[in-house]
Write an enzyme that holds these catalytic residues in place. Sequence first.
Site, PDB file in Angstrom:
ATOM      1  N   ASP A  10       0.941  -1.169  -0.001  1.00  0.00           N
ATOM      2  CA  ASP A  10      -0.141  -0.055  -0.122  1.00  0.00           C
ATOM      3  C   ASP A  10       1.142   1.142  -0.134  1.00  0.00           C
ATOM      4  O   ASP A  10       1.727   1.477   0.895  1.00  0.00           O
ATOM      5  CB  ASP A  10      -0.910  -0.090   1.185  1.00  0.00           C
ATOM      6  CG  ASP A  10      -1.841   1.137   1.419  1.00  0.00           C
ATOM      7  OD1 ASP A  10      -1.867   2.196   0.754  1.00  0.00           O
ATOM      8  OD2 ASP A  10      -2.777   1.035   2.328  1.00  0.00           O
ATOM      9  N   ILE A  11       0.686   1.964  -0.831  1.00  0.00           N
ATOM     10  CA  ILE A  11       1.603   3.312  -1.201  1.00  0.00           C
ATOM     11  C   ILE A  11       1.740   4.205   0.070  1.00  0.00           C
ATOM     12  O   ILE A  11       2.298   4.894   0.475  1.00  0.00           O
ATOM     13  CB  ILE A  11       1.329   4.001  -2.431  1.00  0.00           C
ATOM     14  CG1 ILE A  11       2.521   4.857  -2.803  1.00  0.00           C
ATOM     15  CG2 ILE A  11       0.152   5.030  -2.462  1.00  0.00           C
ATOM     16  CD1 ILE A  11       2.815   5.105  -4.402  1.00  0.00           C
ATOM     17  N   ASP A  34      -5.828   7.034  -5.170  1.00  0.00           N
ATOM     18  CA  ASP A  34      -6.195   8.514  -4.902  1.00  0.00           C
ATOM     19  C   ASP A  34      -7.117   8.417  -3.821  1.00  0.00           C
ATOM     20  O   ASP A  34      -6.930   9.562  -2.699  1.00  0.00           O
ATOM     21  CB  ASP A  34      -6.951   9.146  -6.143  1.00  0.00           C
ATOM     22  CG  ASP A  34      -7.093  10.560  -6.241  1.00  0.00           C
ATOM     23  OD1 ASP A  34      -6.476  11.345  -5.069  1.00  0.00           O
ATOM     24  OD2 ASP A  34      -7.867  11.118  -6.837  1.00  0.00           O
TER      25      ASP A  34
HETATM   26  N1  AR6 Z   1      -1.351   1.579  -2.973  1.00  0.00           N
HETATM   27  C1  AR6 Z   1      -0.719   1.187  -4.112  1.00  0.00           C
HETATM   28  N2  AR6 Z   1      -1.494   1.081  -5.456  1.00  0.00           N
HETATM   29  C2  AR6 Z   1      -3.000   1.019  -5.267  1.00  0.00           C
HETATM   30  C3  AR6 Z   1      -3.525   1.444  -3.925  1.00  0.00           C
HETATM   31  C4  AR6 Z   1      -2.708   1.605  -2.832  1.00  0.00           C
HETATM   32  N3  AR6 Z   1      -3.385   1.986  -1.764  1.00  0.00           N
HETATM   33  N4  AR6 Z   1      -4.769   1.309  -4.326  1.00  0.00           N
HETATM   34  C5  AR6 Z   1      -5.033   1.079  -5.484  1.00  0.00           C
HETATM   35  N5  AR6 Z   1      -3.752   0.875  -6.267  1.00  0.00           N
HETATM   36  P1  AR6 Z   1      -6.346   3.670  -9.885  1.00  0.00           P
HETATM   37  P2  AR6 Z   1      -5.793   5.144 -12.336  1.00  0.00           P
HETATM   38  C6  AR6 Z   1      -3.439   0.330  -7.293  1.00  0.00           C
HETATM   39  O1  AR6 Z   1      -7.707   3.165 -10.169  1.00  0.00           O
HETATM   40  O2  AR6 Z   1      -5.945   3.890 -13.105  1.00  0.00           O
HETATM   41  C7  AR6 Z   1      -9.203   7.345  -9.183  1.00  0.00           C
HETATM   42  O3  AR6 Z   1     -10.617   7.554  -8.942  1.00  0.00           O
HETATM   43  C8  AR6 Z   1      -4.448  -0.091  -8.394  1.00  0.00           C
HETATM   44  O4  AR6 Z   1      -4.584  -1.548  -8.236  1.00  0.00           O
HETATM   45  O5  AR6 Z   1      -6.210   4.018  -8.352  1.00  0.00           O
HETATM   46  O6  AR6 Z   1      -4.796   5.891 -12.693  1.00  0.00           O
HETATM   47  C9  AR6 Z   1      -8.550   8.776  -9.578  1.00  0.00           C
HETATM   48  O7  AR6 Z   1      -9.444   9.766  -8.839  1.00  0.00           O
HETATM   49  C10 AR6 Z   1      -3.815   0.214  -9.922  1.00  0.00           C
HETATM   50  O8  AR6 Z   1      -2.884  -0.907 -10.105  1.00  0.00           O
HETATM   51  O9  AR6 Z   1      -5.672   4.857 -10.819  1.00  0.00           O
HETATM   52  C11 AR6 Z   1      -9.029   8.787 -10.978  1.00  0.00           C
HETATM   53  O10 AR6 Z   1     -10.431   9.363 -11.217  1.00  0.00           O
HETATM   54  C12 AR6 Z   1      -3.136   1.353  -9.571  1.00  0.00           C
HETATM   55  O11 AR6 Z   1      -3.111   1.545  -8.238  1.00  0.00           O
HETATM   56  C13 AR6 Z   1      -8.699   7.405 -11.457  1.00  0.00           C
HETATM   57  O12 AR6 Z   1      -8.798   6.619 -10.475  1.00  0.00           O
HETATM   58  C14 AR6 Z   1      -3.625   2.596 -10.330  1.00  0.00           C
HETATM   59  O13 AR6 Z   1      -5.360   2.337  -9.864  1.00  0.00           O
HETATM   60  C15 AR6 Z   1      -7.318   7.246 -11.951  1.00  0.00           C
HETATM   61  O14 AR6 Z   1      -6.961   5.987 -12.561  1.00  0.00           O
END
Ligand code: AR6
Length: 173
Positions: A10-11, A34
């Site tokens: 988890d980041i 986010d």
């Molecule tokens: N730590 C690390 N990685 C994570 C975490 C975490 N806590 N939670 C999720 N991931 P996404 P995007 C991973 O959807 O595709 C948002 O609503 C996840 O498994 O978070 O760039 C924003 O507000 C995936 O591999 O980001 C934007 O509207 C990666 O993080 C939109 O989503 C990115 O998934 C951005 O979409």
Amino acid sequence: MAQIVLVRGDITAQEVDAIVNAANSSLMGGGGVDGAIHRRGGPAILEECKRIRAAQYPDGLPTGKAVATTAGNLPAKWVIHTVGPVYARESDPASLLASCHTEALRVADELGAKTVAFPAISTGVYGYPTGEAAPVAMEAVLTADSAVEEVRFVLFDADAYEAFERVLRSEED
Ligand code: AR6
């Protein structure tokens, strides 16, 4: 050149100078990584995002750009927000994804951040296939002209971890 470290986890828990947020152009929060960052970091992050929107980006942060805020209650000092490409909407998603990484590192240099953690930007809601995103992210970081000493990719799930590990192993060969 920064040292690359891969971590599954988890980041929001990372003890680094800066963590990168896969935000959207509104900078007003959302789901995925986010949502986790704003939830654990607390309201100070959103307050600063609002100030940045009003002062610098009234129409939103463009895709591929990056800005920094406090990290609030998180262990990191700063959150660097960037907006990844929506995979299906862009004709050249790779150059935008690469730009997210180089712009985030440029902002890190301005802050004096030496250790920076990145999630797998765009590979969640934005639909970028992880196997395609991993080499683009890695290449961008490896070729960036930056004083950052450690780039830590923090991968939430096993698939993403394996995709990044494959790329790193092939770089080392
Ligand atoms: N730590 C690390 N990685 C994570 C975490 C975490 N806590 N939670 C999720 N991931 P996404 P995007 C991973 O959807 O595709 C948002 O609503 C996840 O498994 O978070 O760039 C924003 O507000 C995936 O591999 O980001 C934007 O509207 C990666 O993080 C939109 O989503 C990115 O998934 C951005 O979409």
